[in-house]
Motif scaffolding. Structure first.
Motif, short mmCIF file in Angstrom:
data_model
loop_
_atom_site.label_atom_id
_atom_site.label_comp_id
_atom_site.label_asym_id
_atom_site.label_seq_id
_atom_site.Cartn_x
_atom_site.Cartn_y
_atom_site.Cartn_z
N THR A 171 -2.04 -5.38 7.24
CA THR A 171 -1.20 -5.55 6.05
C THR A 171 -1.40 -4.39 5.09
N VAL A 172 -2.65 -3.95 4.93
CA VAL A 172 -2.92 -2.81 4.04
C VAL A 172 -2.17 -1.58 4.54
N ARG A 173 -2.24 -1.33 5.84
CA ARG A 173 -1.53 -0.15 6.39
C ARG A 173 -0.02 -0.28 6.21
N GLN A 174 0.51 -1.48 6.37
CA GLN A 174 1.95 -1.68 6.20
C GLN A 174 2.36 -1.46 4.75
N GLU A 175 1.53 -1.92 3.82
CA GLU A 175 1.82 -1.70 2.41
C GLU A 175 1.81 -0.21 2.08
N GLU A 176 0.87 0.52 2.66
CA GLU A 176 0.81 1.96 2.44
C GLU A 176 2.09 2.64 2.93
N LYS A 177 2.63 2.13 4.03
CA LYS A 177 3.87 2.68 4.59
C LYS A 177 5.08 2.28 3.76
N ASP A 178 5.09 1.02 3.30
CA ASP A 178 6.25 0.51 2.58
C ASP A 178 6.34 1.04 1.14
N TYR A 179 5.19 1.33 0.56
CA TYR A 179 5.17 1.77 -0.84
C TYR A 179 4.38 3.08 -0.95
N PRO A 180 4.96 4.17 -0.44
CA PRO A 180 4.22 5.45 -0.37
C PRO A 180 3.77 5.97 -1.73
N LEU A 181 4.46 5.61 -2.79
CA LEU A 181 4.07 6.06 -4.13
C LEU A 181 2.68 5.56 -4.49
N TYR A 182 2.31 4.39 -3.97
CA TYR A 182 1.02 3.78 -4.29
C TYR A 182 0.05 3.81 -3.10
N ARG A 183 0.37 4.62 -2.12
CA ARG A 183 -0.38 4.62 -0.86
C ARG A 183 -1.89 4.73 -1.06
N ASP A 184 -2.32 5.58 -1.98
CA ASP A 184 -3.75 5.82 -2.15
C ASP A 184 -4.48 4.67 -2.85
N ASN A 185 -3.74 3.68 -3.31
CA ASN A 185 -4.34 2.59 -4.07
C ASN A 185 -4.58 1.31 -3.27
N PHE A 186 -3.88 1.16 -2.16
CA PHE A 186 -3.89 -0.15 -1.50
C PHE A 186 -5.27 -0.55 -0.97
N GLN A 187 -6.06 0.40 -0.52
CA GLN A 187 -7.40 0.04 -0.04
C GLN A 187 -8.26 -0.48 -1.20
N ASP A 188 -8.19 0.20 -2.34
CA ASP A 188 -8.92 -0.28 -3.51
C ASP A 188 -8.41 -1.64 -3.96
N TRP A 189 -7.11 -1.82 -3.94
CA TRP A 189 -6.54 -3.10 -4.37
C TRP A 189 -6.96 -4.23 -3.42
N ALA A 190 -7.06 -3.92 -2.13
CA ALA A 190 -7.51 -4.93 -1.17
C ALA A 190 -8.95 -5.35 -1.45
N GLU A 191 -9.78 -4.38 -1.84
CA GLU A 191 -11.16 -4.71 -2.19
C GLU A 191 -11.22 -5.55 -3.46
N GLN A 192 -10.37 -5.23 -4.41
CA GLN A 192 -10.31 -6.04 -5.63
C GLN A 192 -9.88 -7.46 -5.31
N ALA A 193 -8.95 -7.61 -4.39
CA ALA A 193 -8.50 -8.93 -3.98
C ALA A 193 -9.64 -9.72 -3.35
N GLN A 194 -10.48 -9.03 -2.58
CA GLN A 194 -11.65 -9.69 -2.00
C GLN A 194 -12.56 -10.26 -3.08
N GLY A 195 -12.84 -9.43 -4.09
CA GLY A 195 -13.71 -9.90 -5.17
C GLY A 195 -13.14 -11.11 -5.89
N GLY A 196 -11.84 -11.06 -6.16
CA GLY A 196 -11.21 -12.18 -6.85
C GLY A 196 -11.27 -13.45 -6.03
N ALA A 197 -10.97 -13.35 -4.73
CA ALA A 197 -10.97 -14.53 -3.87
C ALA A 197 -12.37 -15.08 -3.68
N GLN A 198 -13.34 -14.19 -3.50
CA GLN A 198 -14.72 -14.64 -3.30
C GLN A 198 -15.24 -15.35 -4.54
#
Length: 205
Positions: A106-133
């Motif tokens: 999903t992270v890779r697909q988001e990077e492809k779908d939203y190239p303007l924010y490509r460099d952020n999706f990995q960080d955002w996924a980590e933030q999502a982990q923290g919130g869910a945990q």
């Protein structure tokens, strides 16, 4: 009056290391509570990148046995390994474990779908982990179930993948053993607020 319920709930969440199996909440309820907490936690672009596997009974014990076996070759001395084993056995003594994963596809697909924010999706996924945990941790605490958050990944990634048929796209990010609270958490210290926060506001004339 200002509503302080969420802060009260957060204060109840602590790292509990002495866990047991005297849990009265039905297993299905625990799973639903944790699932709901994850579902309602925010993810970038609603990507829902946080996945989880719930381990109980022999599956829970197997996780900590395979972790112990994997760490045998990593710990430098027998004395140190015995200390590590004691710690792992305290997690094994718990009622169950939640494994948290990131859906890398999903992270890779988001990077492809939203190239303007490509460099952020990995960080955002980590933030999502923290919130869910944190959400799961608090939800368990509100039901008088203790937990702690562990990170034996990536050392145990391959063993976990094989043992629990983990999808190839799921990347292990944390392990949360949980159970009855057999001993309370220790005292928690706090830095002065002025060392952590800055407030700007309009000055009244």
């Amino acid at each position: 009056m200002f509503n302080n319920q969420i802060v009260s709930a957060l204060k109840k969440r602590r790292s509990i290391y002495q866990l047991g199996r005297s849990v009265t909440t039905p297993t299905n309820d625990i799973v639903k509570i944790a699932q709901d907490a994850i579902i309602e936690s925010p993810t970038a672009f609603n990507g829902q990148t946080v996945k989880a596997i719930f381990l109980f009974d022999e599956h829970h014990e197997h996780l900590w046995d395979l972790t112990a076996e994997r760490l045998r070759s990593e710990v430098p001395s027998d004395e140190a390994y015995q200390a590590t084993l004691k710690k792992l056995n305290s997690f094994k003594a718990a009622f169950g474990t939640i494994l948290f994963f990131e859906d890398s596809a999903t992270v890779r697909q988001e990077e492809k779908d939203y190239p303007l924010y490509r460099d952020n999706f990995q960080d955002w996924a980590e933030q999502a982990q923290g919130g869910a945990q944190q959400a799961v941790w608090v939800a368990l605490a509100l039901n008088n179930i203790g937990a702690s958050l562990q990170h034996y990944n990536p050392l145990i990634d391959e063993q976990v993948r094989e043992a629990f048929a983990v999808p190839a796209e799921w990347v292990l990010r944390a392990e949360m053993p949980f159970g009855s609270i057999e001993a309370p958490a220790g005292e928690k210290s706090y830095l002065p607020r002025e060392e952590r926060f800055v407030v700007f506001q309009h000055k009244a004339v």
